[in-house]
Design an enzyme around this catalytic site. Structure first.
Site, PDB file in Angstrom:
ATOM      1  N   SER A 172       6.392  -3.890   7.870  1.00  9.73           N
ATOM      2  CA  SER A 172       5.103  -4.551   7.693  1.00  9.73           C
ATOM      3  C   SER A 172       4.704  -4.739   6.239  1.00  9.73           C
ATOM      4  O   SER A 172       3.860  -5.587   5.931  1.00  9.73           O
ATOM      5  CB  SER A 172       4.005  -3.760   8.412  1.00  9.73           C
ATOM      6  OG  SER A 172       3.910  -2.441   7.889  1.00  9.73           O
ATOM      7  N   ASP A 186      -5.895  -1.348   4.247  1.00 11.92           N
ATOM      8  CA  ASP A 186      -6.240  -0.615   5.470  1.00 11.92           C
ATOM      9  C   ASP A 186      -5.682   0.797   5.343  1.00 11.92           C
ATOM     10  O   ASP A 186      -5.374   1.248   4.246  1.00 11.92           O
ATOM     11  CB  ASP A 186      -5.723  -1.343   6.722  1.00 11.92           C
ATOM     12  CG  ASP A 186      -4.207  -1.535   6.735  1.00 11.92           C
ATOM     13  OD1 ASP A 186      -3.502  -0.810   6.003  1.00 11.92           O
ATOM     14  OD2 ASP A 186      -3.722  -2.407   7.474  1.00 11.92           O
ATOM     15  N   HIS A 228      -1.618  -0.025   4.429  1.00  9.61           N
ATOM     16  CA  HIS A 228      -1.080  -1.065   3.555  1.00  9.61           C
ATOM     17  C   HIS A 228      -1.944  -1.283   2.312  1.00  9.61           C
ATOM     18  O   HIS A 228      -3.161  -1.127   2.363  1.00  9.61           O
ATOM     19  CB  HIS A 228      -0.962  -2.379   4.325  1.00  9.61           C
ATOM     20  CG  HIS A 228      -0.172  -2.263   5.586  1.00  9.61           C
ATOM     21  ND1 HIS A 228      -0.766  -2.057   6.808  1.00  9.61           N
ATOM     22  CD2 HIS A 228       1.171  -2.306   5.805  1.00  9.61           C
ATOM     23  CE1 HIS A 228       0.172  -1.983   7.744  1.00  9.61           C
ATOM     24  NE2 HIS A 228       1.356  -2.124   7.165  1.00  9.61           N
TER      25      HIS A 228
END
Length: 616
Positions: free
Chosen positions: A300, A590, A593
């Site tokens: 991600s 967040d 990340h």
């Protein structure tokens, strides 16, 4: 400020025109010093301003300020006086060769709005938005304000002293830039030789505050003053009067193409930056080295949207993700804006960008031209441990490799086998994985902890990473960078889950990451020595992120132990329902990340510190 506002020098407009003409012709003709790459375009050049760039708009107005009569135009095509305030062509004519459209209108915003409406009727709203976002906007103004309005007419001098009049002009310029930004402009260059200090400061402020905008102040004053003081150094004899009439008061334009060697280096670099993709990388490869494409694998941290097209809960194609991306669009990037894939995709090649964004391979709208310059196979939730991807139901590294093989076959159909071989062997391959293995599979899965202790689990991850790198090598890749695991224990979510009441960094997570990184570095060095022509590089992704977290203020951040999203202590993905006031204050977007701003710091270090390792 007084030095900047001495009595106006009437011959200076000719020199402004000369400087602009030469600079822009160098950019846009066969003699150009700046060449755009095949996949990077400036679809239009749009000019606002005064007589320096007017191509005849004043001919159609009720005004005395027009010059559609001889001797103007004596060196124009057919010796026609067209209304250009010159003996021949002006700057817009010279940049026409690098654009499909040139606009120079005095009734600026009103006509620009009308132009946008016509363009939308011609190519549609989406294409219009794309043209505006990528076009080059030039604002050339300020000379008439001082020369005519302030110095020649008494009213303004009664109302304003020079500093206050400069404030009026700067405020007007700032408002104008913000208005064209609201209408879609993103690449904006402001030329002026007046009120330089104040305007430069305001332009810098706008460049920092307007999202995705590149607003650049172009210093004409310094170059012109040097020409005026040292004319013979640049091949001129006369600079204190014009060619037209007595030359004392009349305006004129003198062609000075031989002057190109005297161009301000800073001006060239500014326009070089504007005519490329706007990335901030300032890396110049050696002349005999190229990187034709960037190919991305991983999780991600670098996924640019592949998970949008698979059945998994690990996707973020909804707000507030993408709030700072182009148009505030949630694209599936696990970030407020761009991710490292995009920032690496825009890395500089001979000071020209590859592409602005690195598209996800699974995107059904992927263009054939994107295959030439690189794509992204990363999938949020993936890891080196095969169980990691299986649990998340995302694209495993082995599946990403299969997609890569498919990509190579498509590339051969597009450019042929020889060109494909060249692209494959010279491209930059990046692998970013390992974080999910530690946080999700090892520490949150009792089964893995029963079967493996730290050393054996890092061996499992290492064998997978090593096998993947060798598989890439066997398929023709030579420049392969594998990023180590970041200080995973200092992520906001891991602080909350495993950092105790004070939310300290979870040291056992970091210890496992560091053990794996040490082994990965050694293994890649071994492979690099034993695989002919290989450039396998271990990229330290632990040290700088930890420094960023421990000393955020040093890098322009205020908060490093919480994310901007939600409470900031744990939320990721669908749990993110609201955000902080100012994301630029935060290292983390967040609970897992980083923000685009933080990623930029890390990618910048990679480009400066590690890029050459792939080349020599």
């Amino acid at each position: 400020m007084k030095a900047l506002f001495h009595k106006p020098y009437w011959a200076s407009n000719a020199l402004v025109l000369s400087l602009l003409s030469v600079l822009l012709s160098l950019l846009c003709t066969g003699e150009t010093l700046v060449k755009l790459p095949e996949n990077v375009t400036v679809p239009a050049v749009i000019l606002f301003g005064d007589s320096i760039v007017d191509q005849g708009a004043n001919n159609n107005l009720r005004t005395l300020i027009k010059c559609n009569f001889a001797p103007y135009g004596q060196d124009f095509e057919g010796r026609v006086p067209t209304g250009r305030f010159s003996n021949g062509k002006t700057a817009p004519d010279l940049i026409g060769s690098c654009s499909r459209l040139v606009l120079s209108l005095p009734d600026q915003l009103k006509m620009f709005n009308e132009y946008i409406g016509k363009l939308e009727g011609l190519v549609g709203e989406e294409e219009t938005s794309n043209i505006l976002a990528n076009s080059l906007f030039l604002v050339v103004s300020g000379n008439n304000d001082l020369a005519t309005t302030y110095y020649t007419r008494g009213l303004r001098r009664l109302q304003y002293d020079l500093p206050s009049y400069a404030d009026l002009m700067v405020a007007s310029a700032s408002d104008f830039i913000q208005e064209i930004y609201k209408l879609g402009a993103r690449r904006i260059g402001v030329f002026t030789q007046m009120f330089n200090v104040k305007l430069s400061s305001v332009i810098d402020s706008l460049d920092n505050s307007l999202f995705q905008a590149t607003v650049v102040y172009i210093d004409i004053y310094s170059s012109l003053l040097d020409i005026i003081k040292n004319p013979q150094s640049y091949g001129f004899d006369v600079v204190d009067r014009g060619c037209c009439g007595s030359g004392i008061v009349e305006f004129s334009y003198t062609t000075i193409m031989q002057f190109f060697s005297s161009l301000s280096i800073s001006a060239i670099l500014v326009f070089l930056f504007l005519c490329t993709n706007g990335t901030q990388a300032a890396i110049k490869l050696p002349r005999n080295k190229t990187i034709p494409a960037v190919i991305m694998f991983g999780d991600s941290i670098v996924d640019t949207g592949n998970n949008n097209y698979i059945e998994t809960i690990f996707k973020v194609n909804y707000p507030p993700y993408g709030k700072d991306f182009m148009g505030g669009k949630p694209t599936g990037r696990f970030c407020d804006g761009k991710v490292p894939s995009d920032l690496l995709g825009g890395l500089s090649i001979e000071e020209l960008g590859i592409k602005e964004l690195l598209p996800p391979y699974l995107d059904p709208t992927l263009q054939a031209k994107d295959l030439r310059t690189g794509v992204n196979f990363a999938s949020g939730g993936a890891g080196f441990d095969p169980l990691t991807s299986e649990l998340a139901k995302v694209i495993s590294l082995s599946d990403q490799l299969d997609l890569y093989k498919e990509y190579v076959a498509k590339l051969k159909e597009l450019v042929g086998e020889d060109s494909t071989s060249t692209i494959v062997s010279n491209s930059l391959y990046i692998v970013v994985a390992g974080s999910n293995d530690i946080t999700n599979t090892y520490f949150n899965n009792p089964l893995r902890r029963l079967h493996f202790e730290f050393s054996s689990y890092t061996d499992l991850m290492l064998d997978s990473a090593s096998a993947f790198a060798q598989a890439m090598y066997n398929l023709g890749a030579r420049r392969i960078g594998v990023f180590g695991v970041p200080p995973i224990g200092c992520l906001p979510s891991q602080r909350t889950l495993a950092g105790g009441a004070l939310r300290n960094c979870a040291e056992n997570y970091n210890q496992l990451a560091q053990l794996f990184n040490k082994k990965l570095s050694a293994r890649l060095n071994f492979l690099n020595t034993n695989l002919p022509q290989a450039r396998l590089v271990y990229v330290d992704a632990f040290s700088l992120p930890l420094e960023l977290i421990n000393n955020p203020a040093k890098y322009g951040f205020e908060v490093a132990n919480k994310g901007c999203c939600g409470t900031g202590v744990i939320e990721v993905a669908f749990l993110c329902t609201y955000t902080c006031t100012d994301v630029s204050d935060y290292v983390f977007w967040d609970g897992f990340h980083l923000t685009e701003k933080a990623y930029r710091v890390l990618v910048d270090q990679f480009l400066k510190k590690d890029l050459n390792s792939f080349l020599f």
